[in-house]
Design a protein around this motif. Structure first.
Motif, PDB file in Angstrom:
ATOM      1  N   THR A   4     -68.078 -14.141  35.494  1.00 14.27           N
ATOM      2  CA  THR A   4     -67.554 -13.950  36.848  1.00 14.27           C
ATOM      3  C   THR A   4     -66.391 -14.895  37.110  1.00 14.27           C
ATOM      4  O   THR A   4     -65.360 -14.506  37.670  1.00 14.27           O
ATOM      5  N   ARG A   5     -66.531 -16.146  36.712  1.00 20.29           N
ATOM      6  CA  ARG A   5     -65.456 -17.121  36.942  1.00 20.29           C
ATOM      7  C   ARG A   5     -64.199 -16.737  36.181  1.00 20.29           C
ATOM      8  O   ARG A   5     -63.076 -16.925  36.667  1.00 20.29           O
ATOM      9  N   SER A   6     -64.359 -16.164  34.994  1.00 28.59           N
ATOM     10  CA  SER A   6     -63.201 -15.731  34.215  1.00 28.59           C
ATOM     11  C   SER A   6     -62.428 -14.640  34.938  1.00 28.59           C
ATOM     12  O   SER A   6     -61.203 -14.683  35.048  1.00 28.59           O
ATOM     13  N   VAL A   7     -63.154 -13.635  35.464  1.00 33.26           N
ATOM     14  CA  VAL A   7     -62.473 -12.535  36.154  1.00 33.26           C
ATOM     15  C   VAL A   7     -61.878 -13.023  37.473  1.00 33.26           C
ATOM     16  O   VAL A   7     -60.789 -12.584  37.880  1.00 33.26           O
ATOM     17  N   LEU A   8     -62.557 -13.926  38.163  1.00 33.74           N
ATOM     18  CA  LEU A   8     -62.016 -14.484  39.407  1.00 33.74           C
ATOM     19  C   LEU A   8     -60.644 -15.118  39.191  1.00 33.74           C
ATOM     20  O   LEU A   8     -59.765 -15.024  40.052  1.00 33.74           O
ATOM     21  N   ALA A   9     -60.447 -15.756  38.045  1.00 29.39           N
ATOM     22  CA  ALA A   9     -59.159 -16.397  37.769  1.00 29.39           C
ATOM     23  C   ALA A   9     -58.053 -15.384  37.533  1.00 29.39           C
ATOM     24  O   ALA A   9     -56.870 -15.717  37.645  1.00 29.39           O
ATOM     25  N   CYS A  10     -58.410 -14.147  37.188  1.00 24.25           N
ATOM     26  CA  CYS A  10     -57.417 -13.093  36.964  1.00 24.25           C
ATOM     27  C   CYS A  10     -57.115 -12.311  38.238  1.00 24.25           C
ATOM     28  O   CYS A  10     -56.239 -11.435  38.234  1.00 24.25           O
ATOM     29  N   LEU A  11     -57.809 -12.626  39.289  1.00 21.70           N
ATOM     30  CA  LEU A  11     -57.681 -11.901  40.544  1.00 21.70           C
ATOM     31  C   LEU A  11     -56.462 -12.407  41.319  1.00 21.70           C
ATOM     32  O   LEU A  11     -56.274 -13.615  41.463  1.00 21.70           O
ATOM     33  N   PRO A  12     -55.593 -11.517  41.828  1.00 25.28           N
ATOM     34  CA  PRO A  12     -54.431 -11.968  42.599  1.00 25.28           C
ATOM     35  C   PRO A  12     -54.871 -12.503  43.958  1.00 25.28           C
ATOM     36  O   PRO A  12     -55.732 -11.924  44.612  1.00 25.28           O
ATOM     37  N   LEU A  13     -54.287 -13.627  44.372  1.00 24.49           N
ATOM     38  CA  LEU A  13     -54.699 -14.273  45.608  1.00 24.49           C
ATOM     39  C   LEU A  13     -53.487 -14.899  46.279  1.00 24.49           C
ATOM     40  O   LEU A  13     -52.669 -15.546  45.615  1.00 24.49           O
ATOM     41  N   GLY A  14     -53.366 -14.747  47.599  1.00 25.91           N
ATOM     42  CA  GLY A  14     -52.295 -15.399  48.335  1.00 25.91           C
ATOM     43  C   GLY A  14     -51.516 -14.409  49.175  1.00 25.91           C
ATOM     44  O   GLY A  14     -51.721 -13.204  49.097  1.00 25.91           O
ATOM     45  N   GLU A  15     -50.627 -14.961  49.986  1.00 28.21           N
ATOM     46  CA  GLU A  15     -49.832 -14.129  50.873  1.00 28.21           C
ATOM     47  C   GLU A  15     -48.636 -14.933  51.345  1.00 28.21           C
ATOM     48  O   GLU A  15     -48.553 -16.139  51.134  1.00 28.21           O
ATOM     49  N   ASP A  16     -47.708 -14.274  51.994  1.00 30.45           N
ATOM     50  CA  ASP A  16     -46.612 -14.986  52.634  1.00 30.45           C
ATOM     51  C   ASP A  16     -47.196 -15.915  53.692  1.00 30.45           C
ATOM     52  O   ASP A  16     -48.017 -15.519  54.510  1.00 30.45           O
ATOM     53  N   THR A  17     -46.782 -17.166  53.661  1.00 27.62           N
ATOM     54  CA  THR A  17     -47.354 -18.130  54.604  1.00 27.62           C
ATOM     55  C   THR A  17     -46.312 -19.130  55.038  1.00 27.62           C
ATOM     56  O   THR A  17     -45.433 -19.511  54.261  1.00 27.62           O
ATOM     57  N   ASP A  18     -46.387 -19.534  56.279  1.00 28.87           N
ATOM     58  CA  ASP A  18     -45.529 -20.582  56.812  1.00 28.87           C
ATOM     59  C   ASP A  18     -46.436 -21.607  57.464  1.00 28.87           C
ATOM     60  O   ASP A  18     -46.752 -21.529  58.653  1.00 28.87           O
ATOM     61  N   ALA A  19     -46.915 -22.524  56.644  1.00 30.74           N
ATOM     62  CA  ALA A  19     -47.883 -23.507  57.116  1.00 30.74           C
ATOM     63  C   ALA A  19     -47.266 -24.892  57.167  1.00 30.74           C
ATOM     64  O   ALA A  19     -47.918 -25.898  56.932  1.00 30.74           O
ATOM     65  N   ALA A  20     -45.957 -24.961  57.490  1.00 30.51           N
ATOM     66  CA  ALA A  20     -45.249 -26.229  57.439  1.00 30.51           C
ATOM     67  C   ALA A  20     -45.828 -27.259  58.390  1.00 30.51           C
ATOM     68  O   ALA A  20     -45.714 -28.465  58.168  1.00 30.51           O
ATOM     69  N   ALA A  21     -46.453 -26.795  59.484  1.00 26.98           N
ATOM     70  CA  ALA A  21     -46.980 -27.740  60.457  1.00 26.98           C
ATOM     71  C   ALA A  21     -48.292 -28.363  59.998  1.00 26.98           C
ATOM     72  O   ALA A  21     -48.746 -29.343  60.592  1.00 26.98           O
ATOM     73  N   GLU A  22     -48.913 -27.796  58.965  1.00 29.52           N
ATOM     74  CA  GLU A  22     -50.187 -28.311  58.489  1.00 29.52           C
ATOM     75  C   GLU A  22     -49.991 -29.086  57.200  1.00 29.52           C
ATOM     76  O   GLU A  22     -49.008 -28.915  56.498  1.00 29.52           O
ATOM     77  N   ASP A  23     -50.942 -29.970  56.903  1.00 29.91           N
ATOM     78  CA  ASP A  23     -50.771 -30.808  55.718  1.00 29.91           C
ATOM     79  C   ASP A  23     -52.090 -31.029  54.994  1.00 29.91           C
ATOM     80  O   ASP A  23     -52.319 -32.076  54.408  1.00 29.91           O
ATOM     81  N   GLY A  24     -52.996 -30.053  55.045  1.00 28.55           N
ATOM     82  CA  GLY A  24     -54.278 -30.198  54.382  1.00 28.55           C
ATOM     83  C   GLY A  24     -54.238 -29.715  52.942  1.00 28.55           C
ATOM     84  O   GLY A  24     -53.251 -29.137  52.468  1.00 28.55           O
ATOM     85  N   PHE A  25     -55.357 -29.931  52.233  1.00 26.62           N
ATOM     86  CA  PHE A  25     -55.442 -29.528  50.838  1.00 26.62           C
ATOM     87  C   PHE A  25     -55.333 -28.013  50.698  1.00 26.62           C
ATOM     88  O   PHE A  25     -54.621 -27.499  49.834  1.00 26.62           O
ATOM     89  N   ALA A  26     -56.045 -27.268  51.545  1.00 30.09           N
ATOM     90  CA  ALA A  26     -55.995 -25.805  51.478  1.00 30.09           C
ATOM     91  C   ALA A  26     -54.588 -25.292  51.736  1.00 30.09           C
ATOM     92  O   ALA A  26     -54.160 -24.298  51.129  1.00 30.09           O
ATOM     93  N   THR A  27     -53.846 -25.971  52.629  1.00 31.76           N
ATOM     94  CA  THR A  27     -52.470 -25.560  52.898  1.00 31.76           C
ATOM     95  C   THR A  27     -51.590 -25.766  51.673  1.00 31.76           C
ATOM     96  O   THR A  27     -50.767 -24.909  51.332  1.00 31.76           O
ATOM     97  N   ALA A  28     -51.760 -26.905  50.991  1.00 35.50           N
ATOM     98  CA  ALA A  28     -50.989 -27.162  49.770  1.00 35.50           C
ATOM     99  C   ALA A  28     -51.308 -26.132  48.700  1.00 35.50           C
ATOM    100  O   ALA A  28     -50.422 -25.682  47.958  1.00 35.50           O
ATOM    101  N   LEU A  29     -52.582 -25.725  48.617  1.00 32.70           N
ATOM    102  CA  LEU A  29     -52.968 -24.685  47.663  1.00 32.70           C
ATOM    103  C   LEU A  29     -52.333 -23.353  48.043  1.00 32.70           C
ATOM    104  O   LEU A  29     -51.795 -22.633  47.183  1.00 32.70           O
ATOM    105  N   ALA A  30     -52.354 -23.008  49.347  1.00 36.50           N
ATOM    106  CA  ALA A  30     -51.749 -21.758  49.801  1.00 36.50           C
ATOM    107  C   ALA A  30     -50.251 -21.748  49.509  1.00 36.50           C
ATOM    108  O   ALA A  30     -49.702 -20.729  49.081  1.00 36.50           O
ATOM    109  N   ARG A  31     -49.563 -22.874  49.736  1.00 34.59           N
ATOM    110  CA  ARG A  31     -48.135 -22.943  49.440  1.00 34.59           C
ATOM    111  C   ARG A  31     -47.870 -22.700  47.958  1.00 34.59           C
ATOM    112  O   ARG A  31     -46.888 -22.065  47.582  1.00 34.59           O
TER     113      ARG A  31
END
Length: 483
Positions: A235-262
């Motif tokens: 399952t973990r192997s296939v999860l890594a092949c899965l496309p993830l993300g979107e256009d994002t403008d999170a400049a006002a935030e500075d958390g770990f999840a935001t850095a990952l999204a960027r």
């Protein structure tokens, strides 16, 4: 191109495309319904799906024999897999850092057939769900684990084992809408050129979940990754092949999840252009000389067949054991087989940092004898810590001390997860993600973004199994939940 300056360099803009599927999976990752019904399903399934596994001597495995000439342990049908001896001689970049010796012998699994690891996905109320299976494998430490919709070797799905048909296989044999389809390697230190077809297929058909199956959002799967020994390696192997993300403008935030999204966003900046990364991988593969050949098991001077199992004379690494399995709720109800059992828990660790607000991951290019193309990207640290404890500093894996001594406040993910329970007995790795300040790159390492790793995962032979496994854990932080 390696960076040796005292301070962190600035990433430069790069062009990345993002599919519509990536945006839909991003929405699924943010959708996290209660898991109360899932917990009830686990309880019900445990009554109907289980395995009873007992260790037996290798020379008493019904249907298996030890070849008189080679000592290979193989099935009498000539199918499934065999345990063979492998002699390895290694020269070139990385030879000395990845193992204390540039030459060694070991047992290895030879399973030339390509299996299917497949997710069937479908929209419910506008949100993508993944059909997961609660599967009992003989090597699982905790009985049931979450596996892909289809997790089957070619022998399984062609009926060589004489068992029941594989549920939902028809969706992958004639897929209507393919989101991902790529052959990926298995562990290059345990399998000889073994690959599986990692597939993600979408359907609009009405598909009821059979007993032992459940529809989950990606967000629910991400939550379950934090549970020890629950989400299996396939399952973990296939999860890594899965496309993830979107256009994002999170400049006002500075958390770990935001850095990952960027790092996953289209056009996100990266320290190294992908073309340079591909050139570096190709050069290392070209310059490295790895000679791996099968040899009789009796020719492995550091290994001994004793007590009905194959053991390392120094008590290191792993051992080959035999098991007898009785199963309820599987395609076959009773069988015997060899399995690999590690001597201690292994470590797959990622060191990550934020460069100008964009998350980067320190990846190593690792040579392994069972890989089809010599070297693949691996986690920052991939080793068995117990085997490294006695090594002098110059032979210890780079960054091992850094991740083992990380402050709790710097740990972004920390869970022990199992290896694939069909070939590995009670064996697993600590999956660890540690955030640090920027570190200079040793020659066999590069800082890459998770978006670049996602791009590479769409192609064969770039990310090894351990890299895909711990990358899935890192990406589980996309929705910002605690791990």
């Amino acid at each position: 191109m390696s960076t040796a300056s005292a301070g962190p360099p600035a990433p430069t803009a790069g062009a990345r495309t993002r599919s519509a599927a990536a945006r839909r999976f991003a929405e699924s990752a943010r959708t996290t319904p209660s898991l109360a019904e899932f917990d009830k399903l686990v309880g019900r399934t445990q009554e109907n799906v289980r395995t009873i596994t007992e260790t037996v001597p290798l020379d008493r495995l019904h249907g298996w024999h030890r070849d008189r000439r080679t000592g290979f342990i193989a099935h009498e049908s000539g199918r499934f897999f065999s345990i063979e001896g492998l002699q390895v001689d290694k020269q070139g970049p990385g030879a000395g850092r990845q193992s204390p010796s540039a030459a060694w012998g070991q047992p290895i699994i030879n399973q030339p057939e390509t299996g299917i690891l497949g997710f069937l996905v479908k929209e419910f109320d506008g949100v993508l769900h993944i059909l997961m299976q609660l599967k009992a494998e003989p090597g699982n430490r905790n009985g049931l684990q979450l596996s892909p919709t289809v997790q089957a070797t070619r022998s399984n799905y062609t009926g060589i084992h004489g068992g029941l048909p594989v549920p939902y296989l028809e969706y992958f044999q004639e897929p209507a809408h393919v989101i991902a389809d790529v052959r990926q390697s298995e562990q290059g230190s345990r399998f000889l050129r073994k690959r599986n077809r990692n597939m993600i297929v979408e359907t609009s058909d009405p598909v009821p979940a059979r007993d032992g199956f459940v529809w989950l959002t990606l967000g629910q799967l991400h939550r379950l990754l934090a549970v020890d020994d629950l989400v299996n390696m396939s399952t973990r192997s296939v999860l890594a092949c899965l496309p993830l993300g979107e256009d994002t403008d999170a400049a006002a935030e500075d958390g770990f999840a935001t850095a990952l999204a960027r790092s996953l966003a289209p056009g996100g900046p990266a320290l190294h252009p992908l073309v340079d990364v591909l050139s570096w991988i190709t050069e290392t593969r070209t310059l490295s000389e790895l000679h791996a050949r099968t040899v009789p098991l009796d020719a492995l001077t550091d290994w001994a067949f004793t007590g009905g199992r194959i053991r390392h004379r120094g008590g290191k690494h792993f051992e080959v054991i035999g098991v007898e399995v009785e199963a309820v709720g599987r395609e076959v109800g009773h069988w015997w087989q060899p399995m690999i059992r590690a001597r201690s828990t292994e470590l797959a660790a990622l060191v990550v940092t934020r460069l100008r607000g964009v998350l980067h991951v320190l990846m190593q290019l690792r040579i392994e004898p069972g890989l089809t193309d010599t070297a693949e990207l691996a986690p920052t640290v991939q080793c068995t810590p117990a085997d490294c404890a006695h090594l002098p500093p110059e032979q210890r894996p780079p960054f091992l001390d850094l991740v083992q001594n990380a402050r709790p406040a710097d740990i972004r993910f920390d869970t022990v997860l199992s290896d694939e329970g069909g070939r590995f007995y009670h064996t697993g790795s600590r999956h660890l993600v540690v955030e640090t300040e920027w570190q200079p790159e040793p020659p066999e390492f590069r800082w890459l973004t998770p978006g670049q790793l996602e791009d590479l995962a769409q192609h064969s032979h770039y990310l090894n199994m351990q890299a895909r496994s711990v990358l899935a854990c890192l990406r589980s932080r996309y929705d910002g939940g605690d791990r």
